[in-house]
Design a protein around this motif. Structure first.
Motif, PDB file in Angstrom:
ATOM      1  N   ARG A  90     -11.889 -24.470   1.558  1.00 22.58           N
ATOM      2  CA  ARG A  90     -11.244 -23.612   0.564  1.00 22.58           C
ATOM      3  C   ARG A  90     -10.786 -24.440  -0.625  1.00 22.58           C
ATOM      4  NH1 ARG A  90      -7.312 -20.237   4.598  1.00 22.58           N
ATOM      5  NH2 ARG A  90      -8.984 -19.388   5.874  1.00 22.58           N
ATOM      6  N   MET A  91     -10.712 -23.779  -1.763  1.00 20.19           N
ATOM      7  CA  MET A  91     -10.220 -24.406  -2.991  1.00 20.19           C
ATOM      8  C   MET A  91      -9.476 -23.373  -3.819  1.00 20.19           C
ATOM      9  SD  MET A  91     -13.315 -26.733  -4.471  1.00 20.19           S
ATOM     10  CE  MET A  91     -12.226 -27.807  -5.374  1.00 20.19           C
ATOM     11  N   GLU A  92      -8.691 -23.864  -4.764  1.00 17.83           N
ATOM     12  CA  GLU A  92      -8.086 -22.966  -5.739  1.00 17.83           C
ATOM     13  C   GLU A  92      -9.218 -22.388  -6.585  1.00 17.83           C
ATOM     14  OE1 GLU A  92      -5.116 -24.866  -8.119  1.00 17.83           O
ATOM     15  OE2 GLU A  92      -4.328 -25.978  -6.395  1.00 17.83           O
ATOM     16  N   PRO A  93      -9.131 -21.108  -6.937  1.00 23.82           N
ATOM     17  CA  PRO A  93     -10.224 -20.473  -7.691  1.00 23.82           C
ATOM     18  C   PRO A  93     -10.639 -21.234  -8.952  1.00 23.82           C
ATOM     19  CG  PRO A  93      -8.690 -18.824  -6.929  1.00 23.82           C
ATOM     20  CD  PRO A  93      -8.082 -20.158  -6.596  1.00 23.82           C
ATOM     21  N   GLY A  94      -9.677 -21.671  -9.760  1.00 19.62           N
ATOM     22  CA  GLY A  94     -10.014 -22.385 -10.995  1.00 19.62           C
ATOM     23  C   GLY A  94     -10.752 -23.684 -10.734  1.00 19.62           C
ATOM     24  N   LYS A  95     -10.329 -24.405  -9.714  1.00 21.58           N
ATOM     25  CA  LYS A  95     -10.981 -25.679  -9.375  1.00 21.58           C
ATOM     26  C   LYS A  95     -12.369 -25.437  -8.792  1.00 21.58           C
ATOM     27  CE  LYS A  95      -7.710 -28.233 -10.804  1.00 21.58           C
ATOM     28  NZ  LYS A  95      -7.880 -28.965 -12.041  1.00 21.58           N
ATOM     29  N   GLY A  96     -12.487 -24.397  -7.970  1.00 21.39           N
ATOM     30  CA  GLY A  96     -13.803 -24.061  -7.419  1.00 21.39           C
ATOM     31  C   GLY A  96     -14.795 -23.744  -8.522  1.00 21.39           C
ATOM     32  N   ARG A  97     -14.338 -23.006  -9.524  1.00 15.68           N
ATOM     33  CA  ARG A  97     -15.197 -22.653 -10.670  1.00 15.68           C
ATOM     34  C   ARG A  97     -15.573 -23.903 -11.464  1.00 15.68           C
ATOM     35  NH1 ARG A  97     -19.101 -19.917 -12.525  1.00 15.68           N
ATOM     36  NH2 ARG A  97     -18.197 -17.884 -12.170  1.00 15.68           N
ATOM     37  N   GLU A  98     -14.615 -24.807 -11.676  1.00 11.45           N
ATOM     38  CA  GLU A  98     -14.893 -26.045 -12.425  1.00 11.45           C
ATOM     39  C   GLU A  98     -15.993 -26.859 -11.747  1.00 11.45           C
ATOM     40  OE1 GLU A  98     -11.609 -28.630 -13.435  1.00 11.45           O
ATOM     41  OE2 GLU A  98     -10.310 -26.889 -13.748  1.00 11.45           O
ATOM     42  N   VAL A  99     -15.861 -27.047 -10.445  1.00 14.03           N
ATOM     43  CA  VAL A  99     -16.859 -27.844  -9.721  1.00 14.03           C
ATOM     44  C   VAL A  99     -18.196 -27.115  -9.702  1.00 14.03           C
ATOM     45  CG1 VAL A  99     -17.450 -28.915  -7.513  1.00 14.03           C
ATOM     46  CG2 VAL A  99     -15.087 -28.979  -8.323  1.00 14.03           C
ATOM     47  N   ALA A 100     -18.171 -25.803  -9.471  1.00 15.39           N
ATOM     48  CA  ALA A 100     -19.409 -25.021  -9.464  1.00 15.39           C
ATOM     49  C   ALA A 100     -20.135 -25.142 -10.802  1.00 15.39           C
ATOM     50  CB  ALA A 100     -19.108 -23.559  -9.147  1.00 15.39           C
TER      51      ALA A 100
END
Length: 126
Positions: free
Chosen positions: A21-31
């Motif tokens: 799991r990740m914070e949504p903003g961080k998940g989007r950044e990495v994606a």
């Protein structure tokens, strides 16, 4: 040749299971980083495909063999790049799911399916 598919598959499985799991903003950044990489690789796939049919080696039998050898290497390179691109898109999908962005991951999954279907030709960016 595994150029990241097993890692991407593992991470995607963990994201679906909820153990990654990740914070949504961080998940989007990495994606987004993986998506940019996949788009860059798509350009490299286009370049590699141009090398599938080479000319200018002359008419000797040895020249034809040399040309076929280089063309074969270009086909192998295209396959490896295509696998890298699909793995990068899968990694991006995993990070989106880990960040709880399921709809964005579903949209990206359609790109993965299209990229896989188009691996032997067609549009490089579904």
């Amino acid at each position: 040749m595994d150029v990241g598919q097993s890692t991407a598959t593992d991470l995607l499985g963990r994201a679906h299971a909820g153990t990654f799991r990740m914070e949504p903003g961080k998940g989007r950044e990495v994606a987004d980083i993986y998506i940019r990489f996949a788009d860059f690789v798509a350009d490299q796939i286009d370049e590699a495909k141009r090398l599938h049919a080479l000319t200018g080696f002359g008419g000797f039998a040895s020249a034809g063999e040399l040309s076929k050898g280089f063309e074969g290497k270009a086909v192998e390179m295209t396959a490896a790049l295509t696998s890298m691109r699909i793995a990068a898109l899968r990694m991006a999908e995993a990070y989106l799911i880990a960040g709880g962005m399921v709809e964005a991951a579903d949209d990206l999954n359609r790109r993965v399916i299209n990229a896989t279907a188009n691996a032997t030709g067609g549009d490089r960016r579904p």
